[in-house]
Each structure stands twice: as structure tokens, then as C-alpha cells.
Motif scaffolding. Structure first.
Motif, PDB file in Angstrom:
ATOM      1  N   ASN A  68     120.714 -31.632  33.665  1.00 40.85           N
ATOM      2  CA  ASN A  68     120.421 -31.471  32.165  1.00 40.85           C
ATOM      3  C   ASN A  68     118.717 -32.083  31.935  1.00 40.85           C
ATOM      4  O   ASN A  68     118.405 -31.610  30.978  1.00 40.85           O
ATOM      5  N   VAL A  69     118.533 -33.088  32.689  1.00 37.58           N
ATOM      6  CA  VAL A  69     116.901 -33.396  32.598  1.00 37.58           C
ATOM      7  C   VAL A  69     116.095 -32.429  32.758  1.00 37.58           C
ATOM      8  O   VAL A  69     115.169 -32.212  32.117  1.00 37.58           O
ATOM      9  N   LEU A  70     116.525 -31.612  33.850  1.00 30.00           N
ATOM     10  CA  LEU A  70     115.510 -30.377  34.289  1.00 30.00           C
ATOM     11  C   LEU A  70     115.790 -29.228  33.177  1.00 30.00           C
ATOM     12  O   LEU A  70     114.742 -28.662  32.645  1.00 30.00           O
ATOM     13  N   VAL A  71     116.949 -28.939  32.870  1.00 29.85           N
ATOM     14  CA  VAL A  71     117.138 -27.518  32.238  1.00 29.85           C
ATOM     15  C   VAL A  71     117.352 -27.981  30.584  1.00 29.85           C
ATOM     16  O   VAL A  71     116.588 -27.017  29.974  1.00 29.85           O
ATOM     17  N   GLY A  72     117.996 -28.775  30.490  1.00 29.95           N
ATOM     18  CA  GLY A  72     118.341 -29.225  28.891  1.00 29.95           C
ATOM     19  C   GLY A  72     116.900 -29.943  28.168  1.00 29.95           C
ATOM     20  O   GLY A  72     116.492 -29.764  27.063  1.00 29.95           O
ATOM     21  N   PHE A  73     116.286 -30.824  28.864  1.00 33.73           N
ATOM     22  CA  PHE A  73     115.276 -31.628  28.272  1.00 33.73           C
ATOM     23  C   PHE A  73     113.952 -31.129  28.503  1.00 33.73           C
ATOM     24  O   PHE A  73     112.933 -31.218  27.825  1.00 33.73           O
ATOM     25  N   THR A  74     113.833 -30.393  29.736  1.00 30.62           N
ATOM     26  CA  THR A  74     112.592 -29.776  30.059  1.00 30.62           C
ATOM     27  C   THR A  74     112.263 -28.420  30.001  1.00 30.62           C
ATOM     28  O   THR A  74     111.196 -28.096  29.682  1.00 30.62           O
ATOM     29  N   GLY A  75     113.355 -27.522  29.814  1.00 31.48           N
ATOM     30  CA  GLY A  75     113.228 -26.209  29.626  1.00 31.48           C
ATOM     31  C   GLY A  75     113.093 -25.311  31.040  1.00 31.48           C
ATOM     32  O   GLY A  75     112.996 -24.358  30.856  1.00 31.48           O
ATOM     33  N   GLN A  76     113.188 -26.202  32.237  1.00 28.84           N
ATOM     34  CA  GLN A  76     112.945 -25.642  33.619  1.00 28.84           C
ATOM     35  C   GLN A  76     114.474 -24.937  33.658  1.00 28.84           C
ATOM     36  O   GLN A  76     115.425 -24.723  33.188  1.00 28.84           O
ATOM     37  N   ILE A  77     114.822 -24.327  35.058  1.00 26.54           N
ATOM     38  CA  ILE A  77     115.742 -23.475  35.395  1.00 26.54           C
ATOM     39  C   ILE A  77     116.005 -23.964  36.743  1.00 26.54           C
ATOM     40  O   ILE A  77     115.041 -23.873  37.486  1.00 26.54           O
ATOM     41  N   ARG A 204     109.859 -38.065  25.723  1.00 29.17           N
ATOM     42  CA  ARG A 204     109.296 -36.988  24.711  1.00 29.17           C
ATOM     43  C   ARG A 204     108.385 -35.985  25.344  1.00 29.17           C
ATOM     44  O   ARG A 204     108.371 -34.781  24.628  1.00 29.17           O
ATOM     45  N   ALA A 205     107.579 -36.333  26.308  1.00 24.64           N
ATOM     46  CA  ALA A 205     106.712 -35.318  26.702  1.00 24.64           C
ATOM     47  C   ALA A 205     107.630 -34.188  27.461  1.00 24.64           C
ATOM     48  O   ALA A 205     107.154 -33.098  27.266  1.00 24.64           O
ATOM     49  N   LEU A 206     108.689 -34.519  28.182  1.00 22.80           N
ATOM     50  CA  LEU A 206     109.573 -33.392  28.900  1.00 22.80           C
ATOM     51  C   LEU A 206     110.326 -32.468  27.563  1.00 22.80           C
ATOM     52  O   LEU A 206     110.114 -31.399  27.588  1.00 22.80           O
ATOM     53  N   VAL A 207     110.441 -33.237  26.483  1.00 20.42           N
ATOM     54  CA  VAL A 207     111.201 -32.679  25.287  1.00 20.42           C
ATOM     55  C   VAL A 207     110.072 -31.638  24.785  1.00 20.42           C
ATOM     56  O   VAL A 207     110.365 -30.450  24.195  1.00 20.42           O
ATOM     57  N   ALA A 208     108.929 -32.093  24.631  1.00 21.04           N
ATOM     58  CA  ALA A 208     107.798 -31.110  24.201  1.00 21.04           C
ATOM     59  C   ALA A 208     107.455 -29.943  24.888  1.00 21.04           C
ATOM     60  O   ALA A 208     107.215 -29.046  24.268  1.00 21.04           O
ATOM     61  N   ILE A 209     107.540 -30.202  26.170  1.00 20.45           N
ATOM     62  CA  ILE A 209     107.338 -29.140  27.196  1.00 20.45           C
ATOM     63  C   ILE A 209     108.348 -27.882  26.806  1.00 20.45           C
ATOM     64  O   ILE A 209     108.276 -26.783  26.963  1.00 20.45           O
ATOM     65  N   ARG A 210     109.717 -28.438  26.643  1.00 26.25           N
ATOM     66  CA  ARG A 210     110.843 -27.526  26.333  1.00 26.25           C
ATOM     67  C   ARG A 210     110.722 -26.711  25.232  1.00 26.25           C
ATOM     68  O   ARG A 210     110.682 -25.595  25.159  1.00 26.25           O
ATOM     69  N   THR A 228     107.178 -31.189  37.496  1.00 27.47           N
ATOM     70  CA  THR A 228     107.334 -31.504  38.929  1.00 27.47           C
ATOM     71  C   THR A 228     108.078 -33.019  38.777  1.00 27.47           C
ATOM     72  O   THR A 228     109.083 -33.165  39.595  1.00 27.47           O
ATOM     73  N   LEU A 229     107.835 -33.993  37.837  1.00 21.72           N
ATOM     74  CA  LEU A 229     108.617 -35.038  37.664  1.00 21.72           C
ATOM     75  C   LEU A 229     109.822 -34.685  37.265  1.00 21.72           C
ATOM     76  O   LEU A 229     110.901 -35.506  37.896  1.00 21.72           O
ATOM     77  N   SER A 230     110.168 -33.705  36.319  1.00 18.91           N
ATOM     78  CA  SER A 230     111.625 -33.567  36.002  1.00 18.91           C
ATOM     79  C   SER A 230     112.594 -32.997  37.370  1.00 18.91           C
ATOM     80  O   SER A 230     113.736 -33.191  37.389  1.00 18.91           O
TER      81      SER A 230
END
Length: 357
Positions: A68-77, A204-210, A228-230
Motif C-alpha cells: 500500500n505504501v507503493l501503490v496507495g501512497f506513491t501511485g506505483q504498481i 508527503r512527497a510520496l503522496v504528492a507523486i501519487r 525507488t524509496l517506495s
């Protein structure tokens, strides 16, 4: 004199501390504390079968938190999460079996090692998006599975690897009733870590990217760094969960951890709600309990017309997969924000009742 009824409306947070608080209200905080306390009494209340199910929910919820950190908060898959889960399991077993390191320390070390592997795969994947990112994470899944099948010194190859039971200061915790508290402790700590991460500058940076990666880049956020961090963070929690799973099962095999398991992890956060920690717990419980409900349904329909038409006893495994697929489609169509969003709407309804609209 007519009485005045005050209906809460608007956002009255007037400070940064209030905006970043973990619990929005005192009531939610008290219910969370009571929930943890109630969970501590589960081993004395639940039967062994349901206690085992609860342990599985806790372990898979930790892995789903990372996804969820990767997909939900960063918008990656990612559809290669199961491979990192399995890497953490093999790593913890390898460390505790071959090095003078207790299991208590082998579990976090497995998480760190898995995070490093996640960073390696995250570097090229961080520059991709859309279908190309899906293919990259799928490649990571097959690369790691091929490594497990060939590296007999690490995973045992075609022979399942063994893991030691969890021990703390020389005391071995045996049985589900003792191991339940280990999983509960890791789950609570993992939820607190992810919650506090989202309150930080990096979170917050991760959420902004998402939300909008172009706007985030204009604001000075390094997209490659945080993407990469996510991946590293997602792999870390997957490794922790895999290590807990290894020392619970005591035998680890790559059977059952293919692409289907990665899709199940993805289903957990889709059903529960992407970007929601509470939704992750709800989605994990839903997916883990779904096969049990299918067994219950097939048992009660046994011998009937539906049983003869669908051959429930012979096709129960396929029916589970069909049910999960249909549920994912239905949630994407009718409840894209997941169970967490529905729960928030229910709370809002009763908070404003009878004036809710």
C-alpha cells in the motif's frame, strides 16, 4: 425558547499538529487502543483453527501494508510482491540456520536484506510507468523465483527449506497461542511506522507523486529517489512478513507464491482501500476469510441442485479464484475507494443522524 441544534460541518483544524495527528478524534484513538487490548485476549477465546486464521491475517496485513505504501501512497504498481515476501522468508531462515544470529534479530535483518533487493529492482522501475512498470515488476517476480529454484544453498532449490521456531532470549515460543503475540506486536509496530511515515516530509512527497507527479517534480521532489524509496519500503515490510511466515510454518517452499499470490496482495489493498492503513487490515481480513466463506457455502449447498450443476466439491479452488476476480471487478466499478471509504461514510451518517444528507 426554541433549542438550537449544532450540526458539525467543515474542517476546523487550525494547526499543523492537528493536521498531522494520527487519530482524528479522541474516540477513534480510544477504540484503536481497545481493539489492541481486545486482540490480546484472542488466544484465550478463539479456537486453534481461527487463531491460525488470525495469525495469517496479521502476517499478510504487514506485507499488504508495504504494498500500500507503493501503490496507495506513491501511485506505483507492482505484481511481484509475493517474490519479495518469499525472499524475506528464505533470508530469515538462512540467517538463523547458518549464522549465530537468534531468530529475534534474523527477522528485521531479513527485512533490511529484502529492502536492498527491492531498491535494486526499484531503480529501473522508478523510471517507468503504466504498462511498462507492470512488466518490470512481473520480471522481478520471475527473476527471483528462478533464483530460488537454482540457489540450493539459499532456498533449498526443489527441496523445501526449514526454519527455526521463534525464540526470545533463549525461550522458544511454540504454538499458535504464543506466536499470535509475536505477529500482533509486529503488526502494531508496522502500522505505527507507516502512519508516522505519512506524517513526515518524505511521506508527503510520496503522496504528492501519487496525486500529480508533474506538479511534484516542479515543486522540487526527486521522482526517481522517492519512487525507488517506495519500492524499498514495500520490500522491507514484505520481507518482515515473509520472515514471520517462515518461522510460523517452519517449512518454506516457493509453491503457492507465484503471480497468483502477488495478485492476492494487490486485491487486499484494492478491496480494503488504497492509501488507507485501516483499509489494508480490512481488505486482508476479507481476502483471507473469503476461501473460508466459500467452504461454508459449498458445505451448505452440498447435495443440492447447485452442487450437481457446478460440482462445488471438485471445483472449489477454481470458484475461489472466480469469486476473488469478480469481487475485485465489482469493487473497482462500484466501490473504488474500498471498504475503508464505506466505513467512513457509515460513521459520518451516524454522526450526523438524523440530519445526514
Amino acid at each position: 425558547m426554541a433549542s438550537t441544534i449544532l450540526i458539525p460541518a467543515g474542517d476546523f483544524r487550525t494547526s499543523y499538529a492537528a493536521d498531522t495527528t494520527i487519530f482524528p478524534t479522541t474516540t477513534s484513538r480510544n477504540f484503536a487502543i481497545l481493539g489492541v487490548i481486545a486482540a490480546c485476549f484472542a488466544p484465550q477465546i478463539l479456537a486453534n483453527y481461527w487463531l491460525s486464521i488470525s495469525i495469517q491475517i496479521g502476517i499478510f496485513a504487514i506485507a499488504a501494508l508495504g504494498l500500500n505504501v507503493l501503490v496507495g501512497f506513491t501511485g506505483q504498481i507492482s505484481i511481484g510482491h509475493a517474490a519479495f515476501f518469499l525472499f524475506g522468508a528464505f533470508t530469515s531462515a538462512f540467517i538463523s540456520n547458518n549464522l549465530p544470529v537468534p531468530v529475534f534479530f534474523a527477522i528485521p535483518l531479513a527485512g533490511v536484506a529484502t529492502a536492498l533487493v527491492g531498491l535494486i529492482f526499484g531503480i529501473p522501475a522508478a523510471r517507468l510507468k503504466g504498462l511498462y512498470l507492470v512488466i518490470a515488476t512481473l520480471a522481478a517476480q520471475y527473476i527471483l523465483l528462478d533464483f530460488f529454484s537454482r540457489a540450493e544453498w539459499f532456498s533449498g532449490g526443489s527441496v523445501p527449506a526449514s526454519a527455526k521456531p521463534f525464540s526470545l532470549f533463549g525461550y522458544v515460543l511454540r504454538g499458535d497461542r504464543q506466536y499470535f503475540y509475536v505477529v500482533l506486536a509486529y503488526l502494531v509496530v508496522s502500522c505505527l511506522l507507516v502512519t508516522n511515515l505519512m506524517r513526515t516530509r518524505d511521506g508527503r512527497a510520496l503522496v504528492a507523486i501519487r496525486d500529480h507527479y508533474l506538479s511534484a517534480e516542479i515543486m522540487g521532489i526527486n521522482l526517481t529517489k522517492y519512487r525507488t524509496l517506495s519500492f524499498g519500503l514495500a520490500a522491507f515490510f514484505a520481507g518482515i512478513a515473509g520472515a514471520l511466515y517462515a518461522h510460523y510454518q517452519l517449512v518454506i517452499s516457493q509453491e503457492g507464491f507465484g503471480i497468483e499470490r502477488s495478485i492476492l496482495f494487490l486485491a487486499m489493498i484494492i478491496i480494503g482501500g488504497t492509501g488507507s492503513i485501516m483499509g489494508t487490515l480490512m481488505g486482508t481480513a476479507f481476502v483471507v476469510l473469503l476461501p473460508e466463506s466459500m467452504e461454508w457455502i459449498s458445505l451448505h449447498l452440498k447435495g443440492g441442485a447447485i452442487d450437481h450443476a457446478l460440482s462445488l466439491n471438485n471445483n472449489i479452488t477454481f470458484l475461489r479464484e472466480i469469486a476473488i476476480g469478480l469481487i475485485i471487478i465489482m469493487f473497482l466499478m462500484f466501490e473504488p475507494d474500498g471498504l475503508a471509504h464505506r466505513w467512513r461514510q457509515i460513521k459520518t451518517y451516524w454522526r450526523l443522524y438524523p440530519f445526514s444528507h
